[in-house]
Design a protein around this motif. Structure first.
Motif, PDB file in Angstrom:
ATOM      1  N   THR A  46      -9.885   1.735   1.719  1.00 45.35           N
ATOM      2  CA  THR A  46     -11.299   2.058   1.527  1.00 45.35           C
ATOM      3  C   THR A  46     -11.563   3.533   1.804  1.00 45.35           C
ATOM      4  O   THR A  46     -12.277   4.199   1.051  1.00 45.35           O
ATOM      5  CB  THR A  46     -12.170   1.169   2.444  1.00 45.35           C
ATOM      6  OG1 THR A  46     -11.947  -0.188   2.075  1.00 45.35           O
ATOM      7  CG2 THR A  46     -13.637   1.492   2.305  1.00 45.35           C
ATOM      8  N   ASP A 162     -12.622  -0.916  -5.254  1.00 49.08           N
ATOM      9  CA  ASP A 162     -12.103  -1.203  -3.919  1.00 49.08           C
ATOM     10  C   ASP A 162     -12.179  -2.701  -3.649  1.00 49.08           C
ATOM     11  O   ASP A 162     -13.250  -3.232  -3.377  1.00 49.08           O
ATOM     12  CB  ASP A 162     -12.922  -0.420  -2.878  1.00 49.08           C
ATOM     13  CG  ASP A 162     -12.336  -0.564  -1.475  1.00 49.08           C
ATOM     14  OD1 ASP A 162     -11.192  -1.017  -1.351  1.00 49.08           O
ATOM     15  OD2 ASP A 162     -13.050  -0.222  -0.509  1.00 49.08           O
ATOM     16  N   GLU A 163     -11.062  -3.357  -3.745  1.00 45.69           N
ATOM     17  CA  GLU A 163     -10.959  -4.810  -3.555  1.00 45.69           C
ATOM     18  C   GLU A 163     -12.119  -5.564  -4.224  1.00 45.69           C
ATOM     19  O   GLU A 163     -12.858  -6.280  -3.559  1.00 45.69           O
ATOM     20  CB  GLU A 163     -10.912  -5.149  -2.056  1.00 45.69           C
ATOM     21  CG  GLU A 163      -9.815  -4.372  -1.326  1.00 45.69           C
ATOM     22  CD  GLU A 163      -9.320  -5.075  -0.089  1.00 45.69           C
ATOM     23  OE1 GLU A 163      -9.146  -6.304  -0.159  1.00 45.69           O
ATOM     24  OE2 GLU A 163      -9.097  -4.393   0.925  1.00 45.69           O
TER      25      GLU A 163
END
Ligand SMILES: Nc1ncnc2c1ncn2[C@@H]1O[C@H](COP(=O)(O)OP(=O)(O)O)[C@@H](O)[C@H]1O
Ligand SMILES: [Mg+2]
Lengths: 246, 397
Positions: A46, A162-163
């Protein structure tokens, strides 16, 4: 295209003291490629992506997006990136159409162009049925489609994800992955972080494995397999981590 | 800095706020419907109650009827006094509310009056009971009447005129006009109400669009756009200002409605006359806007600093208490501010409001108040923008 050189990020936390969240990262991500950042929780994914998205500043290192330095030309860089994470929420009290209009406008787009692109995107993502329903009445899957639409309304050439599948049911997660593939096929440069091996295996053209802020391996899935006695990304991953710790 | 971007944020926040049911309840339903109904209800029932207790005759027991036949006759003649025969448990009856008062006449009543000696009657009643208080008033009236009769008899026996008793008369004349009286009445209450309404109006929205946006994770998407952080802060602050101002106006309007509906049912008020000049109204707003800006900027700053809505609320409670404290100081009688004290935010505005309502214009107070509040609001805005640029504040977990 994204070029990252010597990226380091240090946080100073009152309780934990100095935290090296990202340490001397080096990688490139090309057009028409999905670049995977693979690592467990706390690896620094992140942090890396927030820096790429110009939300926070790097402590050290040089990062270029389409040839522009992200620190010196932050505003120009933002125009070329779309950002999506499991944590980027939506405004509950707006409809998808209002949401997209707002994000188009704050990205400096003209209303006429917004309307045109919005119609296209809503059709592609199959969102027309709920385009005027307030977000708080939408299902998780619908919301994730809206989040995707939000991140691509200004037609960015770079996508920072991000994910994006965390917390989604398998069907929705699969849809998200399908869209990521289609964006790759459109020639976008995509950087995709995940802690799920299968996802990286299925989706990513290049994989960088990071652990505790350090890059411990990088390459295509094939290359990673070639350099390891194991044939499975999960095995490779744990082997590398063990090596790193010894 | 582009006004177009500020406007985008401003409109987004307003739309979000208007669509929030809690805002509508707090801004419209409570002041415009709940307050008036509440006050009207209170007025209605208190009037109903007082009519009831005034309509009924007061039941009074006289202990010693035979000692003052004349006085007892007067009491009997009074339409709304009903005299009952003395019983053993008359005290208990008074306590239970079966009777409203007991009048005790001493045996030597007549003798003392004839001798011109001071005479003592005892009236027992219950001050906590409306009906008993009314009985006391009624008996008071009769006794007053009887007393003056005795006096006149004595005076005429001495060949003196009535004026003998009042050698000196002080006649009072209130030179305050109805306008001034109204101004003074408003000055005691209005500044406090304005301050409280501004703060309560700003609180919810200020927290919701700052800490709330952090909590819901929408803030990151704003940061990755063409809007600068200063523009975001300004857009948010202007939205809070408008909401705060509107809820103050609606709140005052609702309270006025409530006051009027309450009093008109309970009997009405007379002599209210508004006499504030256009100039004063203009100056009033000149002082009001920096105050609204100050409240909004400070609350937005706190909201940005806080991790989440709960943390923001806990930071705001002491600020709110301080505001109430300053408001209460400003309405306490006899308090005067001197030159430099007009630098104290909130307190200064409330004193200038007071002065303006009383028809006084002190330029030095107005200018000091205006500048002090504008500067503090500016500092808070600057601070809010600084916080918005700090990663450890924006991305604290
Ligand atoms: N704002 C911050 N302040 C202090 N430490 C942080 C901050 N953000 C992240 N970290 C720390 O940096 C490390 C990497 O975190 P992160 O990038 O979120 O990892 P990942 O996304 O891979 O799970 C963790 O140890 C985390 O606690
Ligand atoms: Mg993460």
């Amino acid at each position: 295209m994204i070029q990252v050189e010597g990226l380091t990020k240090i946080f100073h936390d009152k309780k934990r003291g100095k935290i090296v969240a990202v340490n001397n990262l080096q990688f490139n991500c090309q057009k028409g490629q999905v670049f995977g950042l693979l690592g467990p929780n706390g690896a620094g994914k992140t942090t890396t992506l927030r820096i790429l998205a110009t939300m926070i500043l790097p402590t050290k290192g040089e990062i270029m997006v389409n040839g522009l330095n992200i620190v010196k030309h932050a505003a120009k860089v933002r125009r070329q990136i779309g950002f999506l994470s499991s944590e980027t929420g939506l405004y509950d009290r707006f409809t998808p159409r209002e949401t997209i209009r707002f994000f188009g406008r704050i990205n400096g787009m003209e209303d006429k162009i917004i309307e045109k692109r919005m119609a296209e995107i809503f059709q592609n993502l199959d969102m027309e049925d709920f385009q005027d329903v307030r977000v708080n009445k939408l299902s998780t899957g619908m919301k994730q489609k809206l989040s995707i639409a939000r991140s691509i309304i200004h037609d960015p050439s770079v996508l920072i994800l991000d994910e994006p599948t965390v917390g989604l049911d398998i069907i929705t997660a699969r849809t998200v992955i399908e869209y990521v593939k289609s964006f790759r096929d459109q020639g976008k440069c995509i950087i995709y972080s995940t802690h799920i091996m299968q996802e990286a295996e299925k989706l990513c053209d290049m994989i960088a494995i990071i652990h505790q802020g350090n890059l411990i391996a990088q390459g295509t899935l094939k290359e990673l397999k070639k350099n390891s006695p194991f044939d499975d990304l999960e095995e490779i991953f744990f082997e590398l981590i063990n090596q790193g710790e010894n | 800095m582009s006004w177009k971007n500020i406007k985008l944020i401003f409109i987004k926040e307003l739309l979000g706020t208007i669509r929030d049911r809690r805002t509508i309840i707090a801004m419209i339903i409570i002041p415009l419907i709940f307050y008036p109904l509440l006050f009207a209800g209170i007025g209605y029932f208190s009037k109903l109650g007082s009519i009831k207790s005034e309509e009924a005759a007061s039941k009074v027991i006289i202990d010693g009827v035979e000692f003052a036949p004349q006085l007892v006759n007067y009491l009997r003649e009074y339409e709304k006094i009903e005299i009952l025969i003395i019983e053993d448990d008359s005290h208990a009856k008074l306590q239970n509310g079966d009777i409203q008062a007991i009048l005790v006449i001493p045996p030597d009543f007549k003798y003392k009056i004839e001798q011109g000696e001071p005479n003592k009657l005892i009236l027992k009643y219950d001050a906590t009971e409306a009906k008993s208080r009314i009985a006391k008033q009624r008996i008071d009236q009769v006794i007053e009447k009887y007393k003056s009769e005795i006096l006149f008899q004595k005076l005429s026996r001495l060949d003196l005129k009535e004026e003998f008793l009042t050698p000196l008369i002080l006649q009072e004349e209130n030179i305050a006009t109805a306008k001034k009286m109204t101004g003074a009445f408003l000055a005691t209450l209005l500044p406090y109400l304005i301050i409280i309404l501004i703060f309560t109006g700003a609180m919810h929205t200020a927290v919701d669009i700052t800490a709330g946006e952090k909590e819901r994770g929408t803030i990151a998407t704003l940061l990755v756009s063409q809007i600068s952080r200063l523009e975001i802060v300004l857009g948010k602050c202007f939205a809070v200002m408008l909401i705060s101002f509107t809820s103050m106006v609606l709140g005052l309007f609702g309270l006025t409605l409530a006051f009027l509906s309450g009093t008109s049912i309970a009997g009405g008020i007379e002599g209210l006359q508004f006499g504030i000049s256009i100039n004063s109204i203009f100056l009033f707003f000149l002082v009001l806007f920096p105050l609204v800006g100050l409240a909004s900027a400070v609350l937005v700053m706190v909201g940005i600093y806080a991790r989440n809505i709960r943390e923001a609320s806990s930071y705001i409670i002491p600020i709110y208490m301080l505001t109430i404290f300053l408001g209460i100081i400003s309405i306490s009688q006899g308090m005067e501010l001197t030159g430099k004290m007009f630098l104290i935010p909130v307190l200064n505005s409330s004193f200038v409001f007071k002065e303006l309502l009383m028809g006084k214009i002190y330029w030095n107070h107005i200018i000091t108040t205006f500048s002090a509040n504008i500067i503090i609001a500016g500092i808070a805005l600057f601070g809010a923008t600084r916080l918005f640029n700090k990663e450890e504040v924006l991305f604290r977990s």
